[in-house]
Design a protein around this motif. Sequence first.
Motif, mmCIF file in Angstrom:
data_model
loop_
_atom_site.group_PDB
_atom_site.id
_atom_site.type_symbol
_atom_site.label_atom_id
_atom_site.label_comp_id
_atom_site.label_asym_id
_atom_site.label_seq_id
_atom_site.Cartn_x
_atom_site.Cartn_y
_atom_site.Cartn_z
ATOM 1 N N LEU A 79 12.604 12.575 -7.818
ATOM 2 C CA LEU A 79 12.930 13.354 -6.617
ATOM 3 C C LEU A 79 14.384 13.188 -6.207
ATOM 4 N N ASP A 80 14.959 12.036 -6.573
ATOM 5 C CA ASP A 80 16.337 11.740 -6.185
ATOM 6 C C ASP A 80 16.909 10.759 -7.210
ATOM 7 N N ALA A 81 18.129 10.291 -6.964
ATOM 8 C CA ALA A 81 18.771 9.420 -7.956
ATOM 9 C C ALA A 81 17.964 8.135 -8.171
ATOM 10 N N LEU A 82 17.375 7.601 -7.115
ATOM 11 C CA LEU A 82 16.593 6.362 -7.255
ATOM 12 C C LEU A 82 15.375 6.590 -8.151
ATOM 13 N N THR A 83 14.574 7.602 -7.818
ATOM 14 C CA THR A 83 13.367 7.825 -8.616
ATOM 15 C C THR A 83 13.717 8.256 -10.043
ATOM 16 N N GLU A 84 14.864 8.895 -10.203
ATOM 17 C CA GLU A 84 15.305 9.249 -11.540
ATOM 18 C C GLU A 84 15.588 7.986 -12.359
ATOM 19 N N ARG A 85 16.267 7.033 -11.739
ATOM 20 C CA ARG A 85 16.532 5.759 -12.420
ATOM 21 C C ARG A 85 15.233 5.009 -12.698
ATOM 22 N N ASP A 112 0.819 -1.210 0.000
ATOM 23 C CA ASP A 112 0.000 0.000 0.000
ATOM 24 C C ASP A 112 0.856 1.264 0.000
ATOM 25 N N LYS A 113 2.172 1.099 -0.087
ATOM 26 C CA LYS A 113 3.063 2.256 -0.149
ATOM 27 C C LYS A 113 3.358 2.593 -1.610
ATOM 28 N N PRO A 114 3.243 3.858 -1.970
ATOM 29 C CA PRO A 114 3.625 4.235 -3.337
ATOM 30 C C PRO A 114 5.100 3.929 -3.576
ATOM 31 N N GLN A 115 5.447 3.753 -4.846
ATOM 32 C CA GLN A 115 6.840 3.470 -5.262
ATOM 33 C C GLN A 115 7.360 2.139 -4.751
ATOM 34 N N THR A 116 6.471 1.166 -4.714
ATOM 35 C CA THR A 116 6.878 -0.184 -4.321
ATOM 36 C C THR A 116 7.747 -0.812 -5.407
ATOM 37 N N THR A 117 7.296 -0.677 -6.651
ATOM 38 C CA THR A 117 8.029 -1.297 -7.758
ATOM 39 C C THR A 117 9.185 -0.390 -8.169
ATOM 40 N N ARG A 118 10.384 -0.951 -8.156
ATOM 41 C CA ARG A 118 11.556 -0.125 -8.481
ATOM 42 C C ARG A 118 12.208 -0.529 -9.791
ATOM 43 N N ARG A 119 11.918 -1.738 -10.239
ATOM 44 C CA ARG A 119 12.559 -2.189 -11.474
ATOM 45 C C ARG A 119 11.506 -2.782 -12.397
ATOM 46 N N ARG A 120 11.894 -2.994 -13.629
ATOM 47 C CA ARG A 120 10.974 -3.606 -14.579
ATOM 48 C C ARG A 120 10.910 -5.108 -14.314
ATOM 49 N N ILE A 121 9.699 -5.614 -14.220
ATOM 50 C CA ILE A 121 9.523 -7.042 -13.954
ATOM 51 C C ILE A 121 8.619 -7.612 -15.040
ATOM 52 N N PHE A 122 9.039 -8.736 -15.603
ATOM 53 C CA PHE A 122 8.222 -9.350 -16.640
ATOM 54 C C PHE A 122 7.336 -10.433 -16.068
#
Length: 278
Positions: free
Chosen positions: A65-71, A33-43
């Motif tokens: 907002l930062d290097a992580l969200t930019e990636r 239920d937290k936003p930004q749970t998915t960080r990478r592409r998953i098939f």
Amino acid sequence: MRSGFVAAAGRPNVGKSTLVNALCGGKVAIVSDKPQTTRRRIFGIANGDDYQLVLADLPGFQRPLDALTERMQRTVDSAFEEVDAVLFVLSARERIGAGDRFIASRVFALGVPVVIALNKVDRLKPGHIASQMNTAARLGDFHALHPVSAKTGDGIEALRDELIALPAEQRSDLSLELQIAELIREKALGLTRDEVPHAISVEVEDVEENAVRASVLVETESQKQIVVGKGGSVVKEIGSRARPDIEALLGHRVFLELKVKVRPRWRRDAATLERLGL
Ligand SMILES: Nc1nc2c(ncn2[C@@H]2O[C@H](COP(=O)(O)OP(=O)(O)OP(=O)(O)O)[C@@H](O)[C@H]2O)c(=O)[nH]1
Ligand SMILES: [Mg+2]
């Protein structure tokens, strides 16, 4: 075997991962239920008897907002370069607003079919669902719009069928005309022998909404007689074998008008070869 590559796009927390899991019938992506749970592409892969649907679950669309969200946002952008279609996920429980419109401006510009999934319709009143569907429909020129609940499974089967039935034109490096020509040529090759198959080419003249006009080209009058067959039996058979494949490619029924034409020495004619994409 039909296959397609579809990417899930949408704001954080709208249920993209839950939906990809539901469409694949198993857990491929984590959900929270937290936003930004998915960080990478998953098939995720949905397999059927004659199709394979590859679904990419992506991070939510957001302003970095930062290097992580930019990636994470770069992951989203690069996934869009390869997709056959986009599954644009919205949450029916929230106001459809500026964030969704920003994503819409990106996905509708890709030039691939956009299927909108209005998610989280469980426990919502029909009137509320209807008004959210109206708002969603104004986001852009969508291919289809499905109210679903990834949580309860409501509407998931219809959505999966929709994704599987998407036109396959973007899945090949050949133009639609050339793909159709190849399907017809395949059937013509199967019904002829000796030197005739080598002398056959197929030119698609016209692809309309419900009709395809094409010619089977041969080099001599006697080859034409063979390909036409007694009372037109051979060309008719080519057409009735090719039509289901063409309909599967286009995703709807078509009338196929097939003629056999003599084009002497087409194999040596640069203009004809050009038109045939050779
Ligand atoms: N009521 C309801 N909740 C849902 C539904 N689908 C997802 N959720 C909930 O919504 C929350 C977010 O789901 P996710 O699938 O992680 O959302 P996401 O879009 O992948 O989120 P990010 O990866 O952060 O972008 C979770 O708490 C899910 O349980 C639904 O159909 N109905
Ligand atoms: Mg996710």
